[in-house]
Design a protein around this motif. Sequence first.
Motif, short mmCIF file in Angstrom:
data_model
loop_
_atom_site.label_atom_id
_atom_site.label_comp_id
_atom_site.label_asym_id
_atom_site.label_seq_id
_atom_site.Cartn_x
_atom_site.Cartn_y
_atom_site.Cartn_z
N GLU A 45 0.44 -9.58 5.11
CA GLU A 45 1.62 -9.97 4.33
C GLU A 45 2.64 -8.84 4.24
O GLU A 45 3.85 -9.09 4.14
CB GLU A 45 1.20 -10.40 2.92
N LEU A 46 2.17 -7.59 4.27
CA LEU A 46 3.07 -6.44 4.18
C LEU A 46 3.89 -6.24 5.45
O LEU A 46 5.09 -5.94 5.39
CB LEU A 46 2.26 -5.16 3.90
N ILE A 47 3.29 -6.40 6.60
CA ILE A 47 3.94 -6.05 7.87
C ILE A 47 5.34 -6.66 8.01
O ILE A 47 6.29 -5.95 8.36
CB ILE A 47 3.02 -6.37 9.06
N PRO A 48 5.56 -7.95 7.73
CA PRO A 48 6.93 -8.48 7.88
C PRO A 48 7.91 -7.94 6.83
O PRO A 48 9.12 -8.11 6.97
CB PRO A 48 6.77 -9.99 7.74
N GLN A 49 7.39 -7.28 5.80
CA GLN A 49 8.25 -6.70 4.77
C GLN A 49 8.67 -5.26 5.09
O GLN A 49 9.37 -4.63 4.31
CB GLN A 49 7.53 -6.71 3.42
N ILE A 50 8.23 -4.75 6.23
CA ILE A 50 8.57 -3.39 6.65
C ILE A 50 9.82 -3.43 7.50
O ILE A 50 9.87 -4.13 8.51
CB ILE A 50 7.40 -2.74 7.42
N GLY A 51 10.83 -2.65 7.09
CA GLY A 51 12.08 -2.61 7.84
C GLY A 51 12.21 -1.40 8.74
O GLY A 51 13.01 -1.41 9.68
N ALA A 52 11.47 -0.35 8.45
CA ALA A 52 11.52 0.88 9.26
C ALA A 52 10.26 1.69 9.01
O ALA A 52 9.63 1.57 7.96
CB ALA A 52 12.75 1.71 8.91
N LEU A 53 9.93 2.54 9.97
CA LEU A 53 8.82 3.47 9.82
C LEU A 53 9.37 4.88 9.73
O LEU A 53 10.31 5.23 10.44
CB LEU A 53 7.87 3.42 11.03
N LEU A 54 8.77 5.68 8.85
CA LEU A 54 9.04 7.11 8.77
C LEU A 54 7.71 7.79 9.09
O LEU A 54 6.75 7.69 8.34
CB LEU A 54 9.54 7.50 7.38
N VAL A 55 7.66 8.44 10.25
CA VAL A 55 6.41 8.93 10.81
C VAL A 55 6.46 10.43 10.99
O VAL A 55 7.45 10.97 11.47
CB VAL A 55 6.15 8.26 12.18
N GLY A 56 5.38 11.10 10.64
CA GLY A 56 5.27 12.52 10.92
C GLY A 56 5.04 12.75 12.40
O GLY A 56 4.49 11.89 13.11
N ASN A 57 5.46 13.89 12.88
CA ASN A 57 5.35 14.19 14.31
C ASN A 57 3.89 14.23 14.78
O ASN A 57 3.57 13.75 15.86
CB ASN A 57 6.04 15.52 14.62
#
Length: 180
Positions: free
Chosen positions: A38-50
Amino acid sequence: MAKILYSVTMSLDGFIAGPGGDMSWLTPYLGPNELVDELIPQIGALLVGNRTYGGDDPHKGTEQEGEPFGGGWSGPQFVLTHRPPAVPRPGVTFVTDIGSALAQSAAAAGDKYVNVLGAETARQCLAAGGLDEVLVCIAPVLLGDGVRLFDRPGGTPVPLERISVSHTPLATNIWYRVVR
């Protein structure tokens, strides 16, 4: 307005990756999780560490390797790094400071979540006052060593308010709001 969410699967003893960033421990626990679905479609962007961006993948050796959420999500990714690559990568923006990373990823996410991936990046978001929520899926395993969920030696306590608790056969999900 976007909310900044740190979502992660963690061993019962508090590790999100094994020694050296090994993610192979996670593979048996990637089964169905209604809350994550249910969360996945509510994600608009990822902020990822290198380290996370270039690190080990629990989907290694499968067609899902290298794909966020095993291919279940696509969209803009922002990678926090001190050394952006010379060659751009489609769909990935490399940023060098946490303030810019938070601002750019939130703008891209719109009214959805910015999902943070990586312990050090989550710690920096928290220190910058930008972390809104934490979702921890606790897997029934003890790793004994590795990368901790939050490593803040000498840090002050951070109060959290529980939003929800749910269970699957492979995890217990606990969702918190950061109290400011």
